[in-house]
Write a protein that holds these residues in place. Structure first.
Motif, PDB file in Angstrom:
ATOM      1  N   GLY A   1      -4.489  13.042  60.717  1.00  0.00           N
ATOM      2  CA  GLY A   1      -5.829  13.371  60.249  1.00  0.00           C
ATOM      3  C   GLY A   1      -6.060  14.866  60.300  1.00  0.00           C
ATOM      4  N   HIS A   2      -6.858  15.374  59.371  1.00  0.00           N
ATOM      5  CA  HIS A   2      -7.188  16.788  59.379  1.00  0.00           C
ATOM      6  C   HIS A   2      -8.550  16.979  58.727  1.00  0.00           C
ATOM      7  CE1 HIS A   2      -5.195  16.081  55.467  1.00  0.00           C
ATOM      8  NE2 HIS A   2      -6.070  16.957  55.009  1.00  0.00           N
ATOM      9  N   ARG A   3      -9.099  18.165  58.887  1.00  0.00           N
ATOM     10  CA  ARG A   3     -10.417  18.447  58.319  1.00  0.00           C
ATOM     11  C   ARG A   3     -10.355  18.332  56.793  1.00  0.00           C
ATOM     12  NH1 ARG A   3     -14.164  23.491  60.112  1.00  0.00           N
ATOM     13  NH2 ARG A   3     -13.972  22.303  62.040  1.00  0.00           N
ATOM     14  N   PRO A   4     -11.284  17.608  56.184  1.00  0.00           N
ATOM     15  CA  PRO A   4     -11.245  17.438  54.727  1.00  0.00           C
ATOM     16  C   PRO A   4     -11.497  18.767  54.002  1.00  0.00           C
ATOM     17  CG  PRO A   4     -12.702  15.832  55.750  1.00  0.00           C
ATOM     18  CD  PRO A   4     -12.375  16.838  56.799  1.00  0.00           C
ATOM     19  N   GLN A   5     -10.959  18.854  52.801  1.00  0.00           N
ATOM     20  CA  GLN A   5     -11.238  20.014  51.970  1.00  0.00           C
ATOM     21  C   GLN A   5     -12.706  19.999  51.529  1.00  0.00           C
ATOM     22  OE1 GLN A   5      -8.426  20.512  48.666  1.00  0.00           O
ATOM     23  NE2 GLN A   5      -6.977  19.184  49.759  1.00  0.00           N
ATOM     24  N   VAL A   6     -13.267  21.186  51.395  1.00  0.00           N
ATOM     25  CA  VAL A   6     -14.624  21.313  50.857  1.00  0.00           C
ATOM     26  C   VAL A   6     -14.528  21.292  49.330  1.00  0.00           C
ATOM     27  CG1 VAL A   6     -16.666  22.782  50.706  1.00  0.00           C
ATOM     28  CG2 VAL A   6     -15.371  22.640  52.851  1.00  0.00           C
ATOM     29  N   PRO A   7     -15.325  20.486  48.649  1.00  0.00           N
ATOM     30  CA  PRO A   7     -15.231  20.396  47.183  1.00  0.00           C
ATOM     31  C   PRO A   7     -15.925  21.574  46.483  1.00  0.00           C
ATOM     32  CG  PRO A   7     -16.911  18.889  47.972  1.00  0.00           C
ATOM     33  CD  PRO A   7     -16.278  19.493  49.196  1.00  0.00           C
ATOM     34  N   TYR A   8     -15.322  22.752  46.636  1.00  0.00           N
ATOM     35  CA  TYR A   8     -15.873  23.919  45.952  1.00  0.00           C
ATOM     36  C   TYR A   8     -15.770  23.730  44.440  1.00  0.00           C
ATOM     37  CZ  TYR A   8     -15.602  26.415  50.426  1.00  0.00           C
ATOM     38  OH  TYR A   8     -15.758  26.806  51.734  1.00  0.00           O
ATOM     39  N   LYS A   9     -16.649  24.377  43.739  1.00  0.00           N
ATOM     40  CA  LYS A   9     -16.597  24.450  42.286  1.00  0.00           C
ATOM     41  C   LYS A   9     -16.613  25.932  41.910  1.00  0.00           C
ATOM     42  CE  LYS A   9     -17.246  19.941  41.465  1.00  0.00           C
ATOM     43  NZ  LYS A   9     -17.164  19.422  42.830  1.00  0.00           N
ATOM     44  N   GLU A  10     -16.472  26.214  40.608  1.00  0.00           N
ATOM     45  CA  GLU A  10     -16.666  27.576  40.137  1.00  0.00           C
ATOM     46  C   GLU A  10     -17.414  27.543  38.820  1.00  0.00           C
ATOM     47  OE1 GLU A  10     -13.085  29.494  38.134  1.00  0.00           O
ATOM     48  OE2 GLU A  10     -12.078  28.119  39.542  1.00  0.00           O
ATOM     49  N   THR A  11     -18.038  28.675  38.514  1.00  0.00           N
ATOM     50  CA  THR A  11     -18.756  28.814  37.253  1.00  0.00           C
ATOM     51  C   THR A  11     -18.594  30.258  36.788  1.00  0.00           C
ATOM     52  OG1 THR A  11     -20.833  28.291  36.125  1.00  0.00           O
ATOM     53  CG2 THR A  11     -20.999  29.430  38.247  1.00  0.00           C
ATOM     54  N   ILE A  12     -19.330  30.648  35.738  1.00  0.00           N
ATOM     55  CA  ILE A  12     -19.209  32.011  35.193  1.00  0.00           C
ATOM     56  C   ILE A  12     -20.584  32.671  35.149  1.00  0.00           C
ATOM     57  CG2 ILE A  12     -17.122  31.554  33.854  1.00  0.00           C
ATOM     58  CD1 ILE A  12     -18.910  31.114  31.417  1.00  0.00           C
ATOM     59  N   ARG A  13     -20.558  34.005  35.148  1.00  0.00           N
ATOM     60  CA  ARG A  13     -21.804  34.760  35.122  1.00  0.00           C
ATOM     61  C   ARG A  13     -22.124  35.336  33.743  1.00  0.00           C
ATOM     62  NH1 ARG A  13     -20.802  38.059  40.760  1.00  0.00           N
ATOM     63  NH2 ARG A  13     -21.810  36.561  42.166  1.00  0.00           N
ATOM     64  N   LYS A  14     -21.105  35.500  32.892  1.00  0.00           N
ATOM     65  CA  LYS A  14     -21.373  36.050  31.560  1.00  0.00           C
ATOM     66  C   LYS A  14     -20.504  35.333  30.537  1.00  0.00           C
ATOM     67  CE  LYS A  14     -18.031  39.815  31.078  1.00  0.00           C
ATOM     68  NZ  LYS A  14     -17.867  41.258  30.762  1.00  0.00           N
ATOM     69  N   GLY A  15     -20.839  35.515  29.267  1.00  0.00           N
ATOM     70  CA  GLY A  15     -20.117  34.845  28.201  1.00  0.00           C
ATOM     71  C   GLY A  15     -19.187  35.794  27.460  1.00  0.00           C
ATOM     72  N   VAL A  16     -18.223  35.182  26.760  1.00  0.00           N
ATOM     73  CA  VAL A  16     -17.309  35.936  25.896  1.00  0.00           C
ATOM     74  C   VAL A  16     -16.986  35.099  24.672  1.00  0.00           C
ATOM     75  CG1 VAL A  16     -16.222  37.181  27.820  1.00  0.00           C
ATOM     76  CG2 VAL A  16     -15.216  35.040  27.008  1.00  0.00           C
ATOM     77  N   SER A  17     -16.446  35.777  23.652  1.00  0.00           N
ATOM     78  CA  SER A  17     -15.865  35.085  22.507  1.00  0.00           C
ATOM     79  C   SER A  17     -14.349  35.246  22.599  1.00  0.00           C
ATOM     80  CB  SER A  17     -16.378  35.687  21.188  1.00  0.00           C
ATOM     81  OG  SER A  17     -17.777  35.492  21.070  1.00  0.00           O
ATOM     82  N   GLU A  18     -13.626  34.184  22.313  1.00  0.00           N
ATOM     83  CA  GLU A  18     -12.177  34.226  22.505  1.00  0.00           C
ATOM     84  C   GLU A  18     -11.458  33.516  21.364  1.00  0.00           C
ATOM     85  OE1 GLU A  18      -9.163  35.781  23.813  1.00  0.00           O
ATOM     86  OE2 GLU A  18     -10.797  35.944  25.289  1.00  0.00           O
ATOM     87  N   HIS A  19     -10.245  34.006  21.091  1.00  0.00           N
ATOM     88  CA  HIS A  19      -9.390  33.443  20.046  1.00  0.00           C
ATOM     89  C   HIS A  19      -8.215  32.747  20.712  1.00  0.00           C
ATOM     90  CE1 HIS A  19      -6.264  34.215  16.646  1.00  0.00           C
ATOM     91  NE2 HIS A  19      -6.865  33.032  16.472  1.00  0.00           N
ATOM     92  N   GLY A  20      -7.924  31.540  20.279  1.00  0.00           N
ATOM     93  CA  GLY A  20      -6.771  30.823  20.787  1.00  0.00           C
ATOM     94  C   GLY A  20      -5.900  30.354  19.637  1.00  0.00           C
ATOM     95  N   ARG A  21      -4.639  30.739  19.665  1.00  0.00           N
ATOM     96  CA  ARG A  21      -3.744  30.398  18.559  1.00  0.00           C
ATOM     97  C   ARG A  21      -2.443  29.831  19.129  1.00  0.00           C
ATOM     98  NH1 ARG A  21      -3.274  32.302  13.188  1.00  0.00           N
ATOM     99  NH2 ARG A  21      -1.127  32.347  12.361  1.00  0.00           N
ATOM    100  N   HIS A  22      -2.067  28.658  18.638  1.00  0.00           N
ATOM    101  CA  HIS A  22      -0.815  28.036  19.055  1.00  0.00           C
ATOM    102  C   HIS A  22       0.038  27.789  17.816  1.00  0.00           C
ATOM    103  CE1 HIS A  22       2.110  25.585  21.108  1.00  0.00           C
ATOM    104  NE2 HIS A  22       1.820  24.508  20.361  1.00  0.00           N
ATOM    105  N   LYS A  23       1.194  28.446  17.774  1.00  0.00           N
ATOM    106  CA  LYS A  23       2.080  28.321  16.616  1.00  0.00           C
ATOM    107  C   LYS A  23       3.511  28.226  17.120  1.00  0.00           C
ATOM    108  CE  LYS A  23       3.431  30.599  12.298  1.00  0.00           C
ATOM    109  NZ  LYS A  23       3.216  31.787  11.417  1.00  0.00           N
ATOM    110  N   ARG A  24       4.197  27.171  16.687  1.00  0.00           N
ATOM    111  CA  ARG A  24       5.591  27.001  17.095  1.00  0.00           C
ATOM    112  C   ARG A  24       6.365  26.351  15.950  1.00  0.00           C
ATOM    113  NH1 ARG A  24       6.582  24.153  22.691  1.00  0.00           N
ATOM    114  NH2 ARG A  24       5.599  26.125  23.325  1.00  0.00           N
ATOM    115  N   GLN A  25       7.548  26.909  15.664  1.00  0.00           N
ATOM    116  CA  GLN A  25       8.399  26.355  14.609  1.00  0.00           C
ATOM    117  C   GLN A  25       9.743  26.017  15.241  1.00  0.00           C
ATOM    118  OE1 GLN A  25       6.992  26.122  11.441  1.00  0.00           O
ATOM    119  NE2 GLN A  25       8.661  24.674  11.065  1.00  0.00           N
ATOM    120  N   SER A  26      10.112  24.757  15.206  1.00  0.00           N
ATOM    121  CA  SER A  26      11.351  24.345  15.884  1.00  0.00           C
ATOM    122  C   SER A  26      12.154  23.391  15.010  1.00  0.00           C
ATOM    123  CB  SER A  26      11.030  23.700  17.231  1.00  0.00           C
ATOM    124  OG  SER A  26      10.150  22.612  17.045  1.00  0.00           O
ATOM    125  N   GLY A  27      12.103  23.606  13.699  1.00  0.00           N
ATOM    126  CA  GLY A  27      12.816  22.707  12.803  1.00  0.00           C
ATOM    127  C   GLY A  27      11.961  21.512  12.445  1.00  0.00           C
TER     128      GLY A  27
END
Length: 675
Positions: free
Chosen positions: A451-477
């Motif tokens: 037995g051991h001390r349980p983990q604390v269920p921390y969470k996280e959040t954000i303070r400001k916003g951003v715009s972001e680009h996500g691109r996934h491209k793969r060519q493998s035949g």
């Protein structure tokens, strides 16, 4: 004067830890001839405290059952745990007892330790007497102890005897009803002696005080006192008996379980004054007519016999081999300590153990219950957690089943599978309570558990916003993979949760792929840049592009994860720690200490007020970080003579900053790296 009932009666021995209940049980059994020699708690030879867990700690960890006969009256004594951590067992035993013997020490500063017990007895109208133990000490302060106890009791405490003294030592007593004096003799009945002149004044004053208390409940006795008439001894005895059985007064006795002083006097009180099973049954709401009825007050999963359901019979008769609640028990037994004696039948008043009633739980009724009987002690609230795991991977399924059995035995234990941390968490009443539970897993189920001390269920959040680009491209035949998106990440108000939206126009991201983008975002939010689940965030899909051949659900899901991975660290992520609303209940003398505990644990005191229905108690309200709660009950009890307690519930998440937050993040990174 004969006893009140030829049917077996039940008396529960209760009191704070170290008050001497188990030693008193040995003295009662010896005085009644049930044993020939007293056992010793320290030597592990007592009838009570028979379990390995109790003997290892030299303390009661569960209710122990012993039977006795005294002057043709049959008794079952329930030796209940003194530690507040095992109080659930005590409350369940009291719920089926005819009366309780409250054992206390002759020290007024320790009287507060019995407050929760007296409150439970008063609220549930359970007749009880007080036995002030260990009066062989020259420091015994009976009057001060009585005064301290009276502040805790809703009922008047009635001294039934006054001490005879030789210097500071108590050498005997004067019975205030019969006005006869007795001197103690170690291990033997007290000897009738002439009432000393030096004790006469105190005896007369104490007797008058006792009669005036009794007269509050008897008009005829009141008239006699007002007319300066001396009431007959038989009338006084009848008044004491009636008022105790009706739970109107609390008789107080004293003595020494170690030296067997005052034990037979206590037995005579029980014999004459404790209500019969029929009276107790009526007080509990059972109707006198009908089929056989019993109530289970204790469940044990024993190594050799399997499940045992301990019950008290309230009506009718239970016979070996008969169906009980649709099941045929594997056996019907009479318990005596750790020994079970087979029975062919059991009637009203008796306590029995029924084997292998697998579907029956503690508190349930056996037989045909009356529809208006519902009262049973509620499980105590969760106070102390421990994350548990089997040392051997292959024992994990076995562990879950074994824990379920322990919870069935002791409803003040509970188990949770934490959704936030994945840990299996065992909750109980304190550190020793959980240590005993782990020992039972080893001793009974051959399970090595850490037995051991349980983990604390921390969470996280954000303070400001951003715009972001996500691109996934793969060519493998053959077919490749292509997904391309633009998203806006923005903070949400606290408690708003996660929201996904889209403002795509012109079909730049086909409709069938938008759910995959949402899925990829949610998948990322399970572990944000600080390593914790992310909450209170809004993500909006604004644009993107696709390939008519290479685009797929998986490609857009991967693109979403890429965008979140790139964008979230730019949003000023911050740790959120769970804050609990806590109400700490303590005697008013300890209110300032409770407030210091809160302040020392980064808490915010909201105020305090008198505890409803509790004389001289306060409730301190506060917000406390969950990270500071794990051993709160340990510190609280250590500063309040063991009686402080609390209730809690989750209230909100709060931003964490500074070195505390840095430490939490660093520990999280280390834990994740070790996985």
């Amino acid at each position: 004067m004969s006893g009140r009932s030829l049917l077996p009666r039940v008396a529960a021995l209760v009191g704070p830890y170290a008050s001497g209940k188990t030693t008193l049980l040995e003295s009662l059994l010896l005085a009644s001839g049930s044993i020939q020699r007293k056992g010793s708690v320290s030597e592990g030879t007592s009838v009570g405290d028979a379990s390995p867990e109790a003997r290892q700690r030299l303390m009661s960890t569960e209710v122990n059952i012993a039977t006795a006969n005294y002057l043709d009256d049959r008794w079952t004594f329930l030796d209940c745990p003194g530690s507040i951590e095992f109080q659930q067992d005590t409350y369940n035993a009291l719920a089926i007892a005819d009366a309780a013997i409250v054992v206390v020490e002759p020290e007024p500063t320790r009287a507060v330790m019995v407050a929760p017990l007296l409150k439970f007895l008063d609220e549930n109208a359970i007749p009880h007497v007080i036995f002030i133990n260990k009066v062989e000490s020259s420091q015994a302060r009976l009057r001060e102890t009585l005064d301290s106890l009276q502040t805790l009791s809703d009922l008047p405490l009635l001294m039934r005897e006054v001490p005879l003294k030789n210097g500071d030592a108590i050498t005997g007593y004067v019975d205030l009803v019969s006005e006869r004096a007795f001197e103690y003799r170690d291990g033997r009945p007290s000897e009738l002696v002439q009432l000393p002149e030096t004790a006469l004044s105190e005896e007369k004053s104490a007797r008058q005080d006792m009669l005036e208390h009794l007269a509050d409940f008897d008009d005829h006795l009141l008239e006699e006192l007002l007319s300066d008439l001396t009431p007959p001894t038989t009338e006084v005895y009848e008044n004491v008996s009636r008022t105790l059985a009706s739970d109107l007064i609390v008789p107080v006795f004293f003595g020494s379980a170690n030296s067997d002083h005052g034990i037979r006097r206590l037995l005579k009180c029980l014999r004459h004054d404790v209500p019969s099973p029929a009276e107790t049954s009526a007080r509990r709401g059972w109707k006198p007519q009908g089929g056989a009825v019993a109530r289970v007050f204790k469940t044990v999963h024993a190594t050799h016999t399997g499940k045992l359901s301990y019950a008290r019979v309230w009506r009718g008769e239970f016979t070996e081999g008969a169906l009980v609640n649709g099941t045929r028990p594997a056996g019907l037994y009479s318990p005596q300590g750790a020994t079970l004696t087979k029975l062919t039948k059991a009637g009203v008043g008796e306590i029995v153990a029924l084997a292998r009633l697998e579907a029956v739980k503690t508190g349930e009724v056996l037989g045909l219950p009356d529809p208006d009987v519902h009262s049973w002690p509620t499980p105590l609230p969760r106070l102390f957690p421990s994350a548990v795991r089997a040392e051997k991977k292959q024992d994990e399924v076995k562990l879950t089943a074994a824990l379920a059995k322990l919870v069935e035995e002791d409803p003040s234990l509970s188990i949770d599978q934490s959704q936030a941390t994945g840990e299996l968490v065992l909750w109980g009443q304190g550190e020793i309570h959980l240590q005993v539970a782990l020992d039972k897993l080893k001793n009974r189920f051959n399970l090595a558990v850490t037995g051991h001390r349980p983990q604390v269920p921390y969470k996280e959040t954000i303070r400001k916003g951003v715009s972001e680009h996500g691109r996934h491209k793969r060519q493998s035949g053959g077919h490749g993979q292509f997904g391309d998106i633009y998203i806006d990440i923005a903070p949400q108000p606290r408690g708003a949760g996660f929201q996904f939206a889209e403002t795509v126009v012109g079909g730049v991201v086909p409709r069938q792929y938008i759910p995959s983008v949402a899925e990829g975002v949610e998948d990322y939010l399970k572990r944000g840049p600080l390593g914790f689940p992310v909450v209170d965030v809004k993500v909006t899909l604004t644009s993107g592009s696709y390939h008519s051949v290479d685009s797929s659900d998986m490609a857009f899901k991967t693109a979403a994860r890429i965008a979140m991975t790139e964008g979230m660290p730019k949003c000023e992520p911050v740790v959120l720690e769970p804050i609990l609303a806590v109400e700490i209940a303590v005697p008013a003398d300890y209110t300032s200490k409770a407030q210091r505990i809160i302040s020392g644990r980064r808490g915010q005191i909201l105020g305090y007020e008198a505890k409803d229905g509790w004389k001289g108690w306060d409730v301190v309200s506060a917000f406390l970080p969950q990270a500071e709660m794990a051993d709160l009950i340990v510190e609280l009890r250590s500063l309040t003579m063991g009686v402080g307690t609390f209730a809690w519930k989750f209230d909100h998440l709060q931003e964490m900053a500074g070195r505390g937050a840095d430490k939490v993040v660093e520990e999280r990174k280390t834990a994740l790296a070790a996985q």
